[in-house]
Design an enzyme around this catalytic site. Structure first.
Site, mmCIF file in Angstrom:
data_model
loop_
_atom_site.group_PDB
_atom_site.id
_atom_site.type_symbol
_atom_site.label_atom_id
_atom_site.label_comp_id
_atom_site.label_asym_id
_atom_site.label_seq_id
_atom_site.Cartn_x
_atom_site.Cartn_y
_atom_site.Cartn_z
ATOM 1 N N ASP A 71 47.090 28.238 63.015
ATOM 2 C CA ASP A 71 46.349 27.335 62.129
ATOM 3 C C ASP A 71 46.819 25.890 62.224
ATOM 4 O O ASP A 71 46.098 24.973 61.868
ATOM 5 C CB ASP A 71 46.434 27.817 60.669
ATOM 6 C CG ASP A 71 47.868 28.006 60.194
ATOM 7 O OD1 ASP A 71 48.793 27.587 60.926
ATOM 8 O OD2 ASP A 71 48.067 28.572 59.108
ATOM 9 N N ASP A 114 49.758 35.425 62.314
ATOM 10 C CA ASP A 114 50.468 34.719 61.249
ATOM 11 C C ASP A 114 50.478 35.595 60.000
ATOM 12 O O ASP A 114 49.700 36.542 59.882
ATOM 13 C CB ASP A 114 49.738 33.409 60.898
ATOM 14 C CG ASP A 114 49.977 32.342 61.954
ATOM 15 O OD1 ASP A 114 50.956 32.463 62.684
ATOM 16 O OD2 ASP A 114 49.167 31.403 62.036
ATOM 17 N N ASP A 171 50.540 24.990 66.837
ATOM 18 C CA ASP A 171 50.182 26.306 67.376
ATOM 19 C C ASP A 171 49.336 26.190 68.641
ATOM 20 O O ASP A 171 49.099 27.191 69.319
ATOM 21 C CB ASP A 171 49.399 27.127 66.340
ATOM 22 C CG ASP A 171 50.290 27.610 65.207
ATOM 23 O OD1 ASP A 171 51.457 27.924 65.494
ATOM 24 O OD2 ASP A 171 49.828 27.654 64.062
#
Length: 990
Positions: A698, A398, A702
């Site tokens: 997070d 990310d 996901d």
């Protein structure tokens, strides 16, 4: 399945009990509860929530009635007075589950004693004691038997100590896994608190992705969907609202946000009761452990074959000599004892051959790595992740919070079509430059359409709670002179749709004080702007959004993005009065208020970490929901996006065919505007081409990608509980550099196990061939049971301990990853193993054949002296080889193969230097960093001291005799000679 059945049974039992009970209105408050100031006992609260008893809830006055009887407030929460909290704790208990009692040291001792080969040797020792004492008396006749007993006890206690310490380590790590903080209102202050401190009456704030920390009742909230699959096995989410307010510990918020009042904690929750009936198992074996168990089994079978043949040859030799003497039917006690010794030697060959140290080394190395990674801000949830991370070839990371600091501030804005810098010095003037009507709408949007909150903390200071993006916007609103509390009180919330990574927007519907409904939305700039058909101009007037205005706003978004700013668009629309809260908030028809650019600086050290990954053969890809220009700017700053790399948007990626994806994926370095399913698809495709993929995540959405990846990495600060539960490793500081550290530790584990395997296989091969060949050619085995047991204990346990705890070095990140197809025992290892085995075998045989003449040994003690020299040489050979092997990691540990055996003496001084040679499987300079590790120095010192004691003082037990200075020098020199031989072997290309 067990959980689901247990839940259904408990529900049925509760319904049955409630059916035969008298009227609930007959409930009598226990005296101790009444004396503490409460009107409901823990059992009654539990029956309401666990049994989801709406009737009983109404009898007690609903949620507000329960709150009153618990002496709490649904707005202000509990009082922080410690005396009152202690009273509440005494009545209702604490929010902790009863844990199974940890196994004591003696239990591990007992388990170690269950080893079948050790039990057989124990029987041999007992028979040896009986026969020996009967034949030679006490204490001379007891030496062999007591020696075996002492060796068995030593092996048992060392194994038990190792297992016990490892269990304590895992217990500490388990505690770390369970450390969860949650937001709670106490004394009208919203604050972070450990879930262990929760008490009935606490008001808990839950958001999408959070795990419900205790049983409780819904107080207020919006769009709350509960995933109860972990508790009930039902995959369909349940809507929680005022009509169905029951929330159970262990379930998760799939959508929405709410306030919950805690009613039951710890073992009184349904989850706690289930945990009391079900024991949670430990980690499964890791892939490397499974692979090494297979290797150990094969070697064990080979060892068993050699043991049977060795025993048969020695027994045949004894029978042939008795046959020649004509005494085949006449057996003395000495001959019976010799037969018993043959059997003990055969059994002990099996003990030495079975490399039980292989799985032990893996476990020790993983446990050590897990403990050290905790210090480096990485919490390993599954053991296999340690070793798998060492083979990672791809990291899909990310952007926000991982590559960047996640400390956001609004630095640019485009309000009413005018672009302005936002700084600490010009915020007051900024407010005066914007039309008053637009400021009013902007502040209403910021303070009502938010997942954050401005609170007064325990110190009386203002604190902003929420995600970094929300915090940045709320700070911007405050700097414009806004009042969060006044804005929220001025209008009533009708509906809330929280932000999620699929919609990339969030929205609220307000009932205005002057009447009418208004919707506010904010989110990804392109998506929100696409739903706008009007805009507020520089005069504060609402005008249609024409092509020129759209182009201006899109150019502004791109300009902000090219400056590596995260952009958000804020918009509103007036709704008809017939809007129902059950309807979805509209996606189009909005009026654009403005666009803000939020600065999120790149974390220090990220660029260097990405460069390290590249040199280590690991490809780093950025997968983000941000604008593609923002993503590209950050990726270039981090060193992720190179000239030959591709940046693609999620919608474009998902439209590609399978063939196009496979052709494109190797070049993709940035994926922007991606959905969770885009990330999942990318991971799946990478794995299909045999890449080992690590993924960071997070959010709740996901979870599929984290589960699909070889290694799932959840963010410890910004990650939801759902993401953390799906992950293998939790990055506690959300820092990309920590991910690189995890990869380094993973490689260290893999290399350490390789070093141990090389060392142990060398010792096994030499021990088996020497015993077997000697038995076949001379009719006697060179090593006694006591000596073999000693070799085994040192080789397996200390070898595993020393090699498993070798820390990683930067050199590990300068080689290519092993990947899925790499052989565990490499050609380099086979070269070193076979070369050293050949050298040691030739040394032992030369000393056995020519040793007496070489040292001018004569008399009855000549055999004993020669065997002592042989044993001494073998010990030092192993230590040199081990040291050579250890240098792979650049530091020195020493595995002492102190073979007490009498013929092992020949092999043992070579073993000391064998350990030194094992420091590096490829480099010639094995002395590099030899003094950098105190464990190495300590073990080397202990080896030398124990060797002297064994040779000079323990002759009766170890079948040794004191040596002269010349004999000591030759033993050490033979061992030392293994080092140049190891260096010569490393010049042979493989």
């Amino acid at each position: 399945e067990k959980l689901r059945i247990a839940v259904l049974v408990s529900k049925a039992a509760l319904q049955f009990i409630s059916g035969v009970k008298p009227s609930e209105s007959d409930y009598v408050v226990p005296e101790e509860v009444k004396a503490a100031g409460f009107e409901l006992c823990a059992e009654e609260l539990g029956s309401i929530v666990e049994g989801q008893d709406v009737k009983k809830l109404k009898i007690h006055g609903g949620v507000d009635g329960i709150a009153e009887k618990l002496s709490t407030s649904t707005t202000d929460g509990l009082s922080s007075d410690s005396v009152l909290l202690n009273k509440r704790q005494e009545v209702y208990g604490i929010n902790k589950f009863a844990e199974a009692e940890a196994k004591g040291f003696l239990v591990f001792v007992w388990e170690a004693l269950q080893d079948m080969t050790l039990m057989i040797l124990g029987v041999c020792a007992l028979v040896s004691l009986i026969v020996g004492i009967a034949m030679e008396g006490w204490p001379k006749g007891a030496h062999d038997g007591l020696g075996i007993v002492a060796s068995i006890l030593l092996v048992v206690f060392v194994t038990a100590t190792s297992d016990y310490r490892q269990s304590l380590q895992f217990k500490d790590l388990d505690k770390e896994k369970k450390k969860i903080t949650i937001q709670v209102t106490r004394n009208a202050c919203r604050q972070k608190m450990s879930i262990y401190d929760l008490l009935p009456g606490d008001i808990v704030h839950l958001n999408i992705g959070d795990q419900v920390p205790a049983d409780g009742l819904f107080v207020s909230g919006f769009s709350v969907l509960i995933d109860g699959s972990s508790l009930t096995g039902e995959s369909e989410p349940v809507m929680v609202n005022a009509d169905n307010p029951f929330m159970l510990s262990g379930t998760k918020l799939q959508d929405g946000s709410c306030k919950m009042m805690v009613t039951s904690v710890g073992m009184r929750t349904q989850w706690g009761k289930l945990m009391a009936t079900l024991s949670e198992g430990g980690d499964d074996e890791t892939p490397l452990q499974v692979k090494l168990n297979g290797v150990a089994t094969i070697i064990g079978k080979v060892g068993l074959f050699f043991a049977v043949v060795t025993f048969a040859v020695m027994v045949q030799g004894l029978f042939m000599s008795k046959l020649q003497e004509g005494t085949i039917w006449s057996w003395s006690g000495d001959e019976a004892l010799k037969l018993l010794e043959f059997f003990a030697v055969a059994v002990t060959i099996v003990v030495v051959a079975v490399p039980e140290g292989l799985p032990l080394a893996v476990t020790l190395s993983l446990a050590f790595a897990m403990k050290k990674m905790m210090n480096d801000k990485a919490l390993v949830r599954h053991l296999a992740a340690c070793e798998t991370m060492g083979s990672a070839t791809n990291i899909c990371s990310d952007k926000t919070g991982t590559l960047t600091t996640n400390h956001m501030t609004v630095v640019k804005s485009c309000i009413c079509m005018d672009v302005r810098e936002v700084g600490n010095n010009n915020k007051a003037s900024l407010c005066s430059e914007i039309p008053e009507s637009a400021v009013k709408l902007l502040l209403q949007s910021i303070f009502t359409n938010t997942g954050g909150e401005i609170v007064i903390n325990k110190d009386g200071k203002r604190e902003i709670l929420g995600t970094p993006t929300e915090t940045a916007l709320l700070e911007f609103g405050l700097s414009l002179g806004g009042d969060s509390g006044a804005e929220r009180l001025a209008s009533k919330l009708v509906k809330v749709e929280p932000f999620n990574s699929t919609k990339k927007r969030m929205g609220v519907v307000l009932e205005l004080p002057e009447g009418g409904l208004r919707a506010h939305t904010k989110g990804a700039s392109e998506i929100v702007l696409a739903g706008c058909d009007k805009v507020i101009n520089s005069n504060g007037e609402v005008v249609p959004l024409d092509v020129e205005s759209i182009n201006h706003l899109n150019a502004t978004i791109n300009q902000f993005a090219n400056e590596a700013l995260r952009t958000l668009c804020l918009a509103y629309m007036e709704l008809e009065n017939d809007f129902s809260p059950d309807n979805a908030i509209p996606l189009s028809g909005y009026t654009c208020i403005g666009i803000v650019g939020i600065k999120d600086p790149v974390r220090p050290g990220v660029k260097e970490s990405v460069a390290i990954c590249r040199s280590a053969g690991i490809t780093v890809r950025m997968v983000t929901g941000d604008n593609i220009n923002t993503a590209k700017a950050i990726a270039k700053e981090c060193g992720i996006l190179t000239d030959d790399g591709i940046a693609i948007e999620g919608p474009d990626f998902r439209e590609k065919s399978q063939e196009e994806m496979l052709a494109l994926i190797p070049k993709i370095q940035v994926m922007a505007r991606s959905s969770p399913m885009d990330k999942h698809t990318l991971v799946r495709q990478l794995r299909s081409i045999d890449e080992v993929v690590a993924v960071t995540g997070d959010g709740t959405n996901d979870a599929p990608a984290l589960h699909e990846a070889d290694i799932g990495l959840a963010m410890g600060i910004s990650g939801t509980e759902v993401a953390k539960e799906s992950a293998d490793v939790i990055i506690l500081d959300d820092n990309f550099s920590t991910i690189v550290t995890v990869a380094k530790w993973g490689r260290s584990v893999y290399i350490n196990i390789q070093k141990f395997v090389q060392f142990q296989l060398t010792v096994n091969i030499v021990a088996l061939i020497v015993n077997f060949s000697s038995a076949c050619l001379t009719g006697t085995a060179p090593l006694t049971a006591v000596q073999l047991l000693w070799v085994n204990m040192i080789m397996d346990t200390l070898g595993a301990l020393a090699l498993a705890t070798e820390p990683p070095t930067d050199e590990l990140m300068k080689r290519a990853p092993v990947g899925k197809k790499g052989n565990f025992i490499s050609n380099v290892m086979w070269r070193n193993i076979l070369g050293q085995s050949f050298y040691q075998f030739m040394v032992i045989w030369y000393l056995q054949v020519k040793g007496k003449g070489m040292f001018s040994l004569e008399g009855p003690d000549s055999d004993l002296t020669l065997n002592t020299i042989i044993f001494n040489s073998f010990v030092f050979c192993q230590v040199t080889f081990y040291y050579e092997h250890l240098d792979t990691a650049g530091k020195a540990y020493i595995v002492i193969s102190m073979n007490l055996p009498y013929k092992t003496m020949l092999r043992n001084f070579p073993q000391v230097f064998n350990e030194i040679s094992s420091r590096n499987m490829e480099e010639i300079n094995v002395f590099k960093g030899i003094l950098n590790n105190y464990v190495f120095v300590a073990v080397l010192g202990c080896t030398a001291v124990f060797q002297v004691i064994i040779i000079e003082f323990l002759g009766t037990f170890a079948s040794t005799t004191p040596l002269t200075c010349l004999q000591w020098f030759v033993s050490v020199f033979i061992g030392f000679l293994g080092m140049p031989i190891a260096a010569a072997l490393k010049t042979i290309p493989v």
